[in-house]
Write a protein that holds these residues in place. Structure first.
Motif, PDB file in Angstrom:
ATOM      1  N   GLY A 262       0.788  -1.227   0.000  1.00 16.50           N
ATOM      2  CA  GLY A 262       0.000   0.000   0.000  1.00 16.50           C
ATOM      3  C   GLY A 262       0.818   1.274   0.000  1.00 16.50           C
ATOM      4  O   GLY A 262       0.396   2.288   0.576  1.00 16.50           O
ATOM      5  N   CYS A 263       1.983   1.265  -0.645  1.00 13.05           N
ATOM      6  CA  CYS A 263       2.805   2.474  -0.710  1.00 13.05           C
ATOM      7  C   CYS A 263       2.049   3.557  -1.476  1.00 13.05           C
ATOM      8  O   CYS A 263       1.547   3.317  -2.568  1.00 13.05           O
ATOM      9  CB  CYS A 263       4.137   2.172  -1.410  1.00 13.05           C
ATOM     10  SG  CYS A 263       5.100   0.875  -0.609  1.00 13.05           S
ATOM     11  N   ALA A 268       0.654   1.047  -9.355  1.00 14.29           N
ATOM     12  CA  ALA A 268       0.368  -0.370  -9.588  1.00 14.29           C
ATOM     13  C   ALA A 268      -0.165  -1.056  -8.339  1.00 14.29           C
ATOM     14  O   ALA A 268      -1.030  -1.934  -8.418  1.00 14.29           O
ATOM     15  CB  ALA A 268       1.631  -1.081 -10.086  1.00 14.29           C
ATOM     16  N   GLY A 269       0.356  -0.669  -7.166  1.00 16.69           N
ATOM     17  CA  GLY A 269      -0.085  -1.281  -5.922  1.00 16.69           C
ATOM     18  C   GLY A 269      -1.559  -1.077  -5.648  1.00 16.69           C
ATOM     19  O   GLY A 269      -2.177  -1.847  -4.908  1.00 16.69           O
ATOM     20  N   PHE A 270      -2.131  -0.035  -6.237  1.00 18.41           N
ATOM     21  CA  PHE A 270      -3.549   0.245  -6.038  1.00 18.41           C
ATOM     22  C   PHE A 270      -4.411  -0.301  -7.172  1.00 18.41           C
ATOM     23  O   PHE A 270      -5.472  -0.881  -6.927  1.00 18.41           O
ATOM     24  CB  PHE A 270      -3.764   1.759  -5.869  1.00 18.41           C
ATOM     25  CG  PHE A 270      -3.367   2.258  -4.510  1.00 18.41           C
ATOM     26  CD1 PHE A 270      -4.295   2.339  -3.492  1.00 18.41           C
ATOM     27  CD2 PHE A 270      -2.054   2.615  -4.248  1.00 18.41           C
ATOM     28  CE1 PHE A 270      -3.927   2.784  -2.222  1.00 18.41           C
ATOM     29  CE2 PHE A 270      -1.675   3.062  -2.989  1.00 18.41           C
ATOM     30  CZ  PHE A 270      -2.609   3.148  -1.970  1.00 18.41           C
ATOM     31  N   VAL A 271      -3.988  -0.123  -8.414  1.00 10.48           N
ATOM     32  CA  VAL A 271      -4.862  -0.526  -9.517  1.00 10.48           C
ATOM     33  C   VAL A 271      -4.948  -2.043  -9.655  1.00 10.48           C
ATOM     34  O   VAL A 271      -5.922  -2.549 -10.210  1.00 10.48           O
ATOM     35  CB  VAL A 271      -4.418   0.111 -10.853  1.00 10.48           C
ATOM     36  CG1 VAL A 271      -4.442   1.614 -10.774  1.00 10.48           C
ATOM     37  CG2 VAL A 271      -3.071  -0.399 -11.316  1.00 10.48           C
ATOM     38  N   SER A 303       6.229 -10.113 -10.132  1.00 10.96           N
ATOM     39  CA  SER A 303       5.190  -9.558  -9.260  1.00 10.96           C
ATOM     40  C   SER A 303       5.632  -8.164  -8.858  1.00 10.96           C
ATOM     41  O   SER A 303       6.693  -7.692  -9.271  1.00 10.96           O
ATOM     42  CB  SER A 303       4.991 -10.428  -8.010  1.00 10.96           C
ATOM     43  OG  SER A 303       6.116 -10.304  -7.159  1.00 10.96           O
ATOM     44  N   LEU A 304       4.819  -7.500  -8.036  1.00 14.16           N
ATOM     45  CA  LEU A 304       5.207  -6.176  -7.548  1.00 14.16           C
ATOM     46  C   LEU A 304       6.169  -6.265  -6.368  1.00 14.16           C
ATOM     47  O   LEU A 304       6.936  -5.339  -6.115  1.00 14.16           O
ATOM     48  CB  LEU A 304       3.958  -5.385  -7.131  1.00 14.16           C
ATOM     49  CG  LEU A 304       2.997  -5.021  -8.271  1.00 14.16           C
ATOM     50  CD1 LEU A 304       1.762  -4.315  -7.713  1.00 14.16           C
ATOM     51  CD2 LEU A 304       3.687  -4.149  -9.307  1.00 14.16           C
ATOM     52  N   SER A 305       6.141  -7.367  -5.650  1.00 10.85           N
ATOM     53  CA  SER A 305       7.037  -7.554  -4.503  1.00 10.85           C
ATOM     54  C   SER A 305       7.222  -9.056  -4.291  1.00 10.85           C
ATOM     55  O   SER A 305       6.515  -9.681  -3.500  1.00 10.85           O
ATOM     56  CB  SER A 305       6.462  -6.896  -3.237  1.00 10.85           C
ATOM     57  OG  SER A 305       7.327  -7.075  -2.129  1.00 10.85           O
TER      58      SER A 305
END
Length: 343
Positions: A262-263, A268-271, A303-305
């Motif tokens: 949730g940075c 991208a973390g939100f969409v 992935s994102l993380s």
């Protein structure tokens, strides 16, 4: 003497490229990436949508990319319209021309590609015989900058909604009718935004003051689409292998979608919320088939993380056991220092 840099950007014919006979009688979809070939062919979403659409017997998805300035100059000089790599057909031959909007700086490339294709840039100037132009991707969450140029936007993930869209386009193509009627049908699909059916007013600072439908039979709020179960969602195991080096020249395994962090700075973390994982056993099966079908010697866990994947240890162990004898490496991008194993 070569007139353009890297001719392989424009030839097509790559390993695992989809070929279909009698394509003139199929529903034709041009998937356009508004950047150069090396960037577009590195995009996982392009690979997914290309092969997913081509799984349909009634549709043919082909690729087009923004040419480098040297090629663009020659195409304009010789009056060669922008074409697809599969059949060398101009974009005007297609039923649907779709763009993926991955970053804001590519928006002007969308307009340039339409112009190079001979498709009127503004949607209101297109005739019934022109292709329907759509767009999706993370930048489609803010569609208004391109609202004058795009017939409809897809908000959210495309794996499920694309089938619903193509079904409606197929009915339109076979039964006839007007684009207006088709767009009205598409506007009723969850996740589809058709700008002509909405009125948008702005404040003096350019922010949106009001957004409201101008007809009664479209939703007042557009809800994004997302797939709930990644293990049951299509993922290609036979991806195209380019003839030239691309930015990410390897197999990409999407291990999960979304992010727990949730940075506030991360779009991208939100969409891509909510977070959804693929199982380790499913990923191993995809990896085995992908190596067999492509010959790649590297797999990237995407992935994102990556370190937040709950089955990372098990997956990494299984990949090493399976791939070591094949001399296939795997990489772990998007790692945070606090997720590295302690031992």
């Amino acid at each position: 003497m070569l007139q353009v840099e890297k001719p392989g950007r424009y030839t097509g014919g790559e390993w695992n490229m989809v070929r279909k006979d009698d394509y003139a009688n199929l529903l034709r979809f041009a998937f356009c990436f508004p950047d150069v070939y090396e960037v577009g062919m590195s995009h996982l979403g392009t690979k997914i949508m290309y092969h997913l659409i081509n799984e349909r017997d009634d549709a043919y998805c082909e690729r087009a990319f923004a040419p480098w300035p040297d090629m663009e100059a020659l195409m304009r000089e010789d009056k060669i319209p922008l074409y697809t790599l599969e059949t060398k057909s101009p974009l005007t031959d297609f039923d649907v021309v779709g763009f993926t909007l991955q970053y804001e700086m590519s928006c002007t490339n969308v307009l340039n590609m339409l112009d190079m294709a001979g498709i009127p840039v503004k949607s209101k100037e297109r005739a019934e015989s022109d292709p329907i132009v759509c767009a999706g991707g993370p930048c489609a969450y803010n569609p208004e900058p391109l609202a004058e140029f795009i017939d409809f936007f897809v908000i959210g993930e495309g794996e499920e909604v694309i089938g619903e869209i193509l079904d409606e386009v197929k009915v339109y193509k076979e039964a006839g009718g007007t684009k207006q009627a088709l767009l009205k049908k598409l506007a009723q699909i969850e996740g589809v935004y058709v700008p002509i059916f909405y009125d948008v007013s702005y404040n003096e600072d350019g922010t949106i003051k009001e957004f409201a439908p101008n007809t009664s039979d479209v939703p007042a709020t557009i809800r994004k689409r997302f797939v709930k179960d990644l293990d049951k969602t299509y993922f290609p195991e036979k991806i195209i292998v380019p003839f030239i080096s691309i930015v990410h020249d390897r197999i990409m395994l999407e291990i999960f979608r979304g992010c727990t962090r949730g940075c506030r700075f991360c779009q991208a973390g939100f969409v891509y919320r909510p977070i959804r994982e693929r199982s380790a056993c499913n990923l191993l099966d995809i990896a085995i088939e992908s190596v067999k079908n492509t010959g790649y010697e590297e797999i990237s866990l995407t992935s994102l993380s990556t370190g937040d994947y709950s089955q990372l240890d098990a997956l990494a162990t299984e990949l090493v056991d399976e791939m070591e004898s094949k001399r296939v490496n795997f990489s772990l991008p998007s790692m945070r220092i606090d997720t590295f194993p302690k031992a």
